[in-house]
Design a protein around this motif. Structure first.
Motif, PDB file in Angstrom:
ATOM      1  N   GLU A 145       0.424  -1.187  -0.334  1.00 23.73           N
ATOM      2  CA  GLU A 145       0.532  -0.097  -0.086  1.00 23.73           C
ATOM      3  C   GLU A 145       0.683   1.558  -0.410  1.00 23.73           C
ATOM      4  N   SER A 149      -3.418  -0.877  -4.224  1.00 21.45           N
ATOM      5  CA  SER A 149      -4.985  -0.781  -3.936  1.00 21.45           C
ATOM      6  C   SER A 149      -5.265   0.184  -5.374  1.00 21.45           C
ATOM      7  N   PRO A 151      -5.818   0.625  -8.940  1.00 26.23           N
ATOM      8  CA  PRO A 151      -7.039  -0.154  -9.769  1.00 26.23           C
ATOM      9  C   PRO A 151      -5.778  -0.037 -11.050  1.00 26.23           C
TER      10      PRO A 151
END
Length: 167
Positions: A145, A149, A151
């Protein structure tokens, strides 16, 4: 380099198109999604600059001051980081900025890029040419992270065919 005359702007467009065709620089626009009538608004620029030693794609960006602070440059840079590292298979994505540009510095920091020592990049800052502050991201950062995450954006070729992402 603003304001520019119509002739200067046409010359700039011809130059960026020639660099795209040569595979050395990829200039793109940042647009707000269409309104109720389907109109989009041009609000900034982004793209990739090719770099060597090590082989990498540099993410560049600017945005109209009216749209600063809304996360649009961070969103754009996150998407381009994925494209650079996964689709284009660059070893490194980098972001460089002027030492005085705190807003630009916040983007790679927020995305988990790692600040480097002097990378050989220079920038124009307040009338001077200075060493740029440079940050690197690798495919390893994509597993953590905040980039993990993000896309994958939809990406299209010159025939408007959607490109598949590697498995």
């Amino acid at each position: 380099f603003e304001p520019q005359s119509v002739e200067q702007r046409r010359a700039w467009i011809a130059d960026v198109n020639a660099k795209w065709d040569a595979g050395t620089d990829y200039t793109m626009g940042i647009f707000l999604r269409g309104d109720a009538e389907g109109r989009t608004e041009f609000i900034g620029g982004t793209g990739f600059h090719t770099r060597r030693d090590p082989d990498r794609l540099a993410v560049g960006y600017w945005i109209d001051a009216r749209h600063e602070g809304r996360g649009l440059v961070t969103e754009t840079s996150a998407a381009l980081t994925r494209v650079a590292l996964e689709l284009a298979e660059a070893d490194i994505a980098d972001i460089s900025h002027a030492p005085s540009n705190e807003r630009s510095a916040s983007v790679p920091a927020r995305l988990g890029y790692v600040r480097q020592g002097f990378s050989g990049e220079e920038c124009f800052d307040d009338g001077e040419t200075l060493e740029a502050v440079t940050w690197f991201a690798t495919r390893e950062q994509l597993r953590h992270e905040p980039l993990a995450s993000v896309p994958r954006p939809r990406v299209f070729d010159e025939h408007d065919e959607e490109l598949p992402w590697p498995a």
